[in-house]
Design a protein around this motif. Structure first.
Motif, mmCIF file in Angstrom:
data_model
loop_
_atom_site.group_PDB
_atom_site.id
_atom_site.type_symbol
_atom_site.label_atom_id
_atom_site.label_comp_id
_atom_site.label_asym_id
_atom_site.label_seq_id
_atom_site.Cartn_x
_atom_site.Cartn_y
_atom_site.Cartn_z
ATOM 1 N N PRO A 8 0.795 -1.235 0.002
ATOM 2 C CA PRO A 8 -0.053 0.045 0.081
ATOM 3 C C PRO A 8 0.756 1.263 -0.029
ATOM 4 C CG PRO A 8 -0.191 -1.342 2.155
ATOM 5 C CD PRO A 8 0.745 -1.853 1.158
ATOM 6 N N ARG A 9 0.682 2.240 -0.838
ATOM 7 C CA ARG A 9 1.257 3.577 -0.778
ATOM 8 C C ARG A 9 0.512 4.641 -0.010
ATOM 9 N NH1 ARG A 9 1.218 4.666 -7.019
ATOM 10 N NH2 ARG A 9 2.294 6.717 -6.192
ATOM 11 N N VAL A 37 -2.694 11.884 5.648
ATOM 12 C CA VAL A 37 -2.464 10.788 4.678
ATOM 13 C C VAL A 37 -0.817 10.787 4.337
ATOM 14 C CG1 VAL A 37 -2.857 9.877 2.400
ATOM 15 C CG2 VAL A 37 -4.762 11.075 3.896
ATOM 16 N N LEU A 38 -0.236 9.575 4.481
ATOM 17 C CA LEU A 38 1.189 9.707 4.396
ATOM 18 C C LEU A 38 1.639 8.896 2.922
ATOM 19 C CD1 LEU A 38 4.140 10.036 5.348
ATOM 20 C CD2 LEU A 38 3.806 7.909 6.424
ATOM 21 N N CYS A 140 -4.036 3.916 -7.019
ATOM 22 C CA CYS A 140 -3.910 3.131 -5.460
ATOM 23 C C CYS A 140 -5.170 2.435 -5.165
ATOM 24 C CB CYS A 140 -3.530 4.340 -4.694
ATOM 25 S SG CYS A 140 -1.797 4.853 -4.642
ATOM 26 N N SER A 141 -5.054 1.580 -4.408
ATOM 27 C CA SER A 141 -6.288 1.080 -3.516
ATOM 28 C C SER A 141 -6.970 2.267 -2.667
ATOM 29 C CB SER A 141 -6.158 -0.099 -2.937
ATOM 30 O OG SER A 141 -5.770 -1.210 -3.829
ATOM 31 N N PRO A 142 -8.437 2.226 -2.792
ATOM 32 C CA PRO A 142 -8.796 3.362 -1.731
ATOM 33 C C PRO A 142 -8.785 2.891 -0.487
ATOM 34 C CG PRO A 142 -10.725 2.372 -3.064
ATOM 35 C CD PRO A 142 -9.194 1.787 -3.583
ATOM 36 N N GLN A 143 -8.468 3.671 0.647
ATOM 37 C CA GLN A 143 -8.297 3.488 1.850
ATOM 38 C C GLN A 143 -9.635 4.098 2.891
ATOM 39 O OE1 GLN A 143 -5.836 1.477 3.189
ATOM 40 N NE2 GLN A 143 -5.295 1.010 1.273
ATOM 41 N N ASP A 144 -10.325 3.406 3.423
ATOM 42 C CA ASP A 144 -11.511 3.883 4.406
ATOM 43 C C ASP A 144 -10.983 4.195 5.686
ATOM 44 O OD1 ASP A 144 -13.067 3.662 2.108
ATOM 45 O OD2 ASP A 144 -14.104 1.976 2.862
ATOM 46 N N LEU A 145 -11.567 5.225 6.319
ATOM 47 C CA LEU A 145 -11.449 5.528 7.836
ATOM 48 C C LEU A 145 -12.891 5.680 8.328
ATOM 49 C CD1 LEU A 145 -9.881 6.857 10.381
ATOM 50 C CD2 LEU A 145 -9.963 9.185 9.163
#
Length: 161
Positions: A8-9, A37-38, A140-145
């Motif tokens: 993951p990026r 977001v890093l 990139c794959s989405p990331q959920d919070l």
């Protein structure tokens, strides 16, 4: 030929809180919550990075998805780039901070453009909310919070789930 597992990026760091005082001329004191977001890549920039509120329970806004404000950027920018090893921060909400002069409502800092200009705040009534925020970037794959948001004892609370 051997393929390396894709790493993951995007990394979403823990929630952070900030406060402001009357000296900042906002008309009130208050507190806010945001996340960072890093870009985990050592060599590639992240392009078209954005964060959107995709779910709010109960839904008091009714215009989802809602692009969130990028901290320290203008109030019309909904996407950014992040260099390798660098980060950007996105606002989640602002609200009261115990002070007599504090902001009284919960406000979601956002950017909604239309034929009448931009709206940069989505006020919501005091209640307990469950938010889902989706961070996306090109290739990139989405990331959920997922976070809970509420006011307790005249103080805005926010906690990752």
């Amino acid at each position: 030929m051997q393929f390396e597992k894709s790493q993951p990026r995007i990394k979403i760091n823990p929630l952070k809180q900030h406060f402001w005082t009357l000296e900042e001329n906002r008309g009130s004191t208050g507190t806010g919550w945001y996340f960072e977001v890093l870009n985990m890549s050592a060599a590639e920039s992240l392009q078209s990075v954005s964060a959107k509120l995709i779910s709010l329970e109960p839904d008091e806004i009714r215009i989802l998805p809602l692009p969130l404000h990028i901290r320290h950027k203008d109030w019309q920018t909904v996407e950014t780039s992040i260099n390798p090893g660098s980060s950007e921060q996105f606002d989640i909400a602002t609200g009261p901070d115990h002070n007599v002069t504090s902001q009284s409502r919960i406000v979601i800092p956002c950017i909604v453009g239309g034929d009448r200009g931009y709206v940069n705040a989505a006020p919501i009534p005091a209640a307990r909310y469950r938010l889902t925020i989706r961070v996306t970037a090109k290739n990139c794959s989405p990331q959920d919070l997922s976070v809970d948001l509420w006011i307790e004892d005249n103080f805005l609370r926010c906690e990752a789930r």
